[in-house]
Write an enzyme that holds these catalytic residues in place. Structure first.
Site, mmCIF file in Angstrom:
data_model
loop_
_atom_site.group_PDB
_atom_site.id
_atom_site.type_symbol
_atom_site.label_atom_id
_atom_site.label_comp_id
_atom_site.label_asym_id
_atom_site.label_seq_id
_atom_site.Cartn_x
_atom_site.Cartn_y
_atom_site.Cartn_z
ATOM 1 N N LYS A 144 28.863 -49.749 -1.339
ATOM 2 C CA LYS A 144 29.176 -50.991 -0.614
ATOM 3 C C LYS A 144 28.444 -52.172 -1.234
ATOM 4 C CE LYS A 144 29.643 -53.927 2.866
ATOM 5 N NZ LYS A 144 28.349 -54.343 3.342
ATOM 6 N N ASP A 145 27.189 -51.927 -1.628
ATOM 7 C CA ASP A 145 26.382 -52.969 -2.269
ATOM 8 C C ASP A 145 26.260 -52.629 -3.751
ATOM 9 O OD1 ASP A 145 25.319 -54.559 0.221
ATOM 10 O OD2 ASP A 145 25.163 -52.446 0.718
ATOM 11 N N GLY A 181 28.435 -45.380 7.601
ATOM 12 C CA GLY A 181 28.100 -45.548 6.180
ATOM 13 C C GLY A 181 26.683 -45.072 5.901
ATOM 14 N N HIS A 182 25.738 -45.517 6.730
ATOM 15 C CA HIS A 182 24.347 -45.074 6.566
ATOM 16 C C HIS A 182 24.249 -43.550 6.723
ATOM 17 C CE1 HIS A 182 23.679 -49.295 8.236
ATOM 18 N NE2 HIS A 182 23.017 -49.344 7.100
ATOM 19 N N MET A 208 18.293 -51.175 6.669
ATOM 20 C CA MET A 208 17.769 -52.233 7.537
ATOM 21 C C MET A 208 18.139 -51.957 8.996
ATOM 22 S SD MET A 208 17.816 -55.687 5.281
ATOM 23 C CE MET A 208 19.544 -56.090 5.430
ATOM 24 N N LEU A 241 32.395 -50.677 6.537
ATOM 25 C CA LEU A 241 31.434 -50.712 7.641
ATOM 26 C C LEU A 241 30.197 -51.476 7.188
ATOM 27 C CD1 LEU A 241 31.606 -47.107 9.151
ATOM 28 C CD2 LEU A 241 33.010 -49.119 9.647
ATOM 29 N N SER A 242 29.675 -52.296 8.084
ATOM 30 C CA SER A 242 28.477 -53.092 7.792
ATOM 31 C C SER A 242 27.804 -53.438 9.116
ATOM 32 C CB SER A 242 28.879 -54.390 7.075
ATOM 33 O OG SER A 242 27.804 -55.305 7.081
#
Ligand code: AMP
Length: 278
Positions: free
Chosen positions: A149-150, A36-37, A30, A184-185
């Site tokens: 993470k998810d 993280g991405h 998103m 991280l988010s």
């Protein structure tokens, strides 16, 4: 790196790669990208010669009262990061490209979508399953990469791929954290300096509960202690701290198989989630 916004140009690019026998790895996001991405992009590069990242803030997974309208965005910065990470193509469609006029399909998820996030955000996993299925098709993905993470999301995506016999495999990457443990988010951008400090308590509480479980504490007690620690650390509401079996997401009263400890809690108006293996 090419930036494509429409489905026709995307199809031309993917068909060109497929004609040369090149597999495609997809990294759905998103946006407002962080390390993280980028770890997902690095993993994608290991598993396929072509990497597509997508940036799409998916309206079907947000409830009306949630943060769709204020979700952080920085496309210029994201493009620079993806380019440096070696991504081949960014697909950044608008809502009408993902859900064109007349779009009439919805997905209802059960099984791993039930409980935890599914209880607190009942609209989310149907929306996630829908957008992932659509993006897998649009991008002609052979493999898609998701973050631990998810964790529940990974279980849901694996389920929909299996149930609908989608022709791709799912890869996962462990959670990338800040030095103090906070996962991280993109939503960490909502935290002010004080909240950012308090936020470390989420990972710490999960670690403490994991230690208790390992010495035989019942899940109810270990998770209850973690919830109390979060409230003491200034979280205003704890949605859940829960132990699930890693293999099939079943509830566990004690740690009698490899498990996953998951938590979600509110710091002011910001909802944080995290999970660790145990
Ligand atoms: P999002 O942009 O938040 O929807 O996340 C896109 C993808 O990146 C999902 O597969 C997430 O699980 C993954 N992701 C987000 N944060 C992290 C992190 N800290 N470490 C690893 N993967 C992450």
């Amino acid at each position: 790196m090419r930036v494509i916004r429409d489905a026709v140009a995307l199809r031309a690019a993917t068909q060109g790669w497929k004609a040369q026998g090149e597999r495609i790895a997809l990294v759905p996001t998103m946006g407002y990208l962080h390390a993280g991405h980028l770890a997902l992009v690095a993993r994608a590069r290991e598993v396929a010669p072509r990497v597509i990242a997508t940036i799409f803030v998916n309206p079907t997974q947000f409830a009306p009262h949630e943060d769709l309208g204020r979700y952080p965005r920085d496309e210029v910065g994201d493009i620079a990061k993806l380019e440096a990470a070696g991504c081949d193509l960014l697909f950044a469609p608008d809502v009408a490209t993902v859900y064109p006029p007349g779009f009439a399909t919805r997905i209802t998820m059960m099984g791993p979508a039930e409980g935890l996030e599914g209880t607190h955000r009942p609209q989310m996993f149907g929306g996630v399953a829908l957008v992932c299925t659509r993006l897998f098709g649009l991008c002609a993905a052979d493999v898609a990469v998701f973050g631990e993470k998810d964790w529940q999301q990974v279980m849901v995506v694996r389920q929909v791929v299996q149930d609908l016999a989608l022709p791709l495999t799912i890869e996962t990457v462990p959670t990338i954290r800040a030095e103090d443990g906070l996962a991280l988010s993109s939503r960490n951008a909502y935290l002010d300096a004080e909240a950012r400090q308090r936020a470390t308590a989420l990972h710490a509480a999960l670690q403490h509960a994991a230690a208790r479980l390992r010495v035989g504490a019942p899940a109810e007690a270990a998770c209850g202690e973690a919830e109390a620690r979060l409230r003491e650390a200034g979280f205003r509401q704890v949605d859940y701290v829960a132990l699930r079996r890693a293999e099939d997401f079943a509830e566990m009263a004690r740690l009698d198989a490899p498990g996953r400890l998951l938590g979600a809690a509110w710091l002011g108006q910001v909802r944080l989630i995290d999970n660790i293996p145990v």
